[in-house]
Design a protein around this motif. Structure first.
Motif, mmCIF file in Angstrom:
data_model
loop_
_atom_site.group_PDB
_atom_site.id
_atom_site.type_symbol
_atom_site.label_atom_id
_atom_site.label_comp_id
_atom_site.label_asym_id
_atom_site.label_seq_id
_atom_site.Cartn_x
_atom_site.Cartn_y
_atom_site.Cartn_z
ATOM 1 N N ARG A 186 0.976 -8.496 8.565
ATOM 2 C CA ARG A 186 0.298 -7.992 7.374
ATOM 3 C C ARG A 186 0.939 -6.693 6.882
ATOM 4 O O ARG A 186 1.092 -6.488 5.675
ATOM 5 C CB ARG A 186 -1.181 -7.756 7.689
ATOM 6 C CG ARG A 186 -1.973 -9.042 7.855
ATOM 7 C CD ARG A 186 -3.407 -8.776 8.271
ATOM 8 N NE ARG A 186 -4.175 -10.017 8.386
ATOM 9 C CZ ARG A 186 -5.381 -10.102 8.917
ATOM 10 N NH1 ARG A 186 -5.979 -8.996 9.379
ATOM 11 N NH2 ARG A 186 -6.006 -11.254 8.978
ATOM 12 N N ARG B 44 2.725 -6.100 3.224
ATOM 13 C CA ARG B 44 2.319 -5.011 2.335
ATOM 14 C C ARG B 44 3.508 -4.106 2.004
ATOM 15 O O ARG B 44 3.713 -3.741 0.842
ATOM 16 C CB ARG B 44 1.191 -4.191 2.973
ATOM 17 C CG ARG B 44 0.580 -3.176 2.018
ATOM 18 C CD ARG B 44 -0.728 -2.626 2.520
ATOM 19 N NE ARG B 44 -0.548 -1.442 3.338
ATOM 20 C CZ ARG B 44 -1.530 -0.573 3.618
ATOM 21 N NH1 ARG B 44 -2.750 -0.778 3.150
ATOM 22 N NH2 ARG B 44 -1.308 0.477 4.375
ATOM 23 N N CYS C 215 -4.286 -5.110 -0.972
ATOM 24 C CA CYS C 215 -3.550 -3.856 -0.766
ATOM 25 C C CYS C 215 -4.292 -2.677 -1.382
ATOM 26 O O CYS C 215 -4.409 -1.611 -0.762
ATOM 27 C CB CYS C 215 -2.148 -3.974 -1.367
ATOM 28 S SG CYS C 215 -1.014 -5.014 -0.427
#
Length: 201
Positions: free
Chosen positions: A13, A17, A62
């Protein structure tokens, strides 16, 4: 899910991002494809879809994660201070700049780049406004204001954001503590007096 798997998911993750924000800065949000993100994060498309439905879902995630981190940092600022005290202004500014320092590339993409994401700034302003307004209750003995409370909050939030954007755009030219101190001095004394400029009547 065991701890090793948890760490692997977390790293994936974070890679997604990081890749996403780098690509926003390089290409702009609209031009980015899922394949671009997967290639940059060094994962395959199927792995991407295990974590996010699509590109808008990634953007929302995000923004929510970053703003949640910012909110937590601001919440830790002392709440016993008077709502519009200089100490509160300085503490909130310091907390915000310290948080930004740890996520500078993300904030640059969100606030500065020509492809910046406008809803992010509005949500960030909302967090700042809520913190500055915290504890203000005329029914609990606060002195009445000589000007509109809403106007004062808007002025302070706009000043906050202007300084934050200047600081990020110019690659943090002053330490966070110094910026916070100078900001509180400007609010306290006015920009001319704070700068040491004689004010003519």
């Amino acid at each position: 899910m065991n701890k090793k798997t948890d760490l692997r998911v977390l790293r994936t993750r974070q890679s997604i991002r990081k890749a996403f924000f780098e690509l926003i800065k390089e290409k702009g949000y609209d031009a980015i494809t899922i394949q671009d993100i997967a290639d940059r994060a060094m994962i395959n498309r199927n792995t991407f879809y295990l974590h996010h439905q699509n590109k808008p879902d990634l953007l929302d995630t995000c923004m929510d994660e970053l703003l949640s981190e910012l909110r937590k940092a601001v919440v830790l600022c002392p709440i016993h201070m008077n709502p519009f005290s200089i100490s509160r202004l300085e503490a909130v500014m310091q907390a915000i700049l310290d948080h930004i320092s740890g996520n500078i590339s993300f904030y640059y993409a969100m606030l500065i780049d020509e492809n910046r994401i406008y809803p992010f700034r509005a949500k960030m302003e909302h967090i700042i406004r809520d913190k500055l307004n915290e504890g203000w209750n005329p029914d609990q003995g606060n002195s009445p204001l000589a000007i509109s409370k809403e106007l004062l909050l808007e002025y302070l939030v706009s000043s906050f954001m202007g300084i934050v954007i200047w600081w990020v755009k110019n690659d943090r030219p002053l330490p966070a503590g110094e910026v916070s101190s100078q900001f509180s001095s400007i609010v306290t004394h006015g920009h001319l007096k704070a700068a040491g400029i004689a004010v003519e009547e």
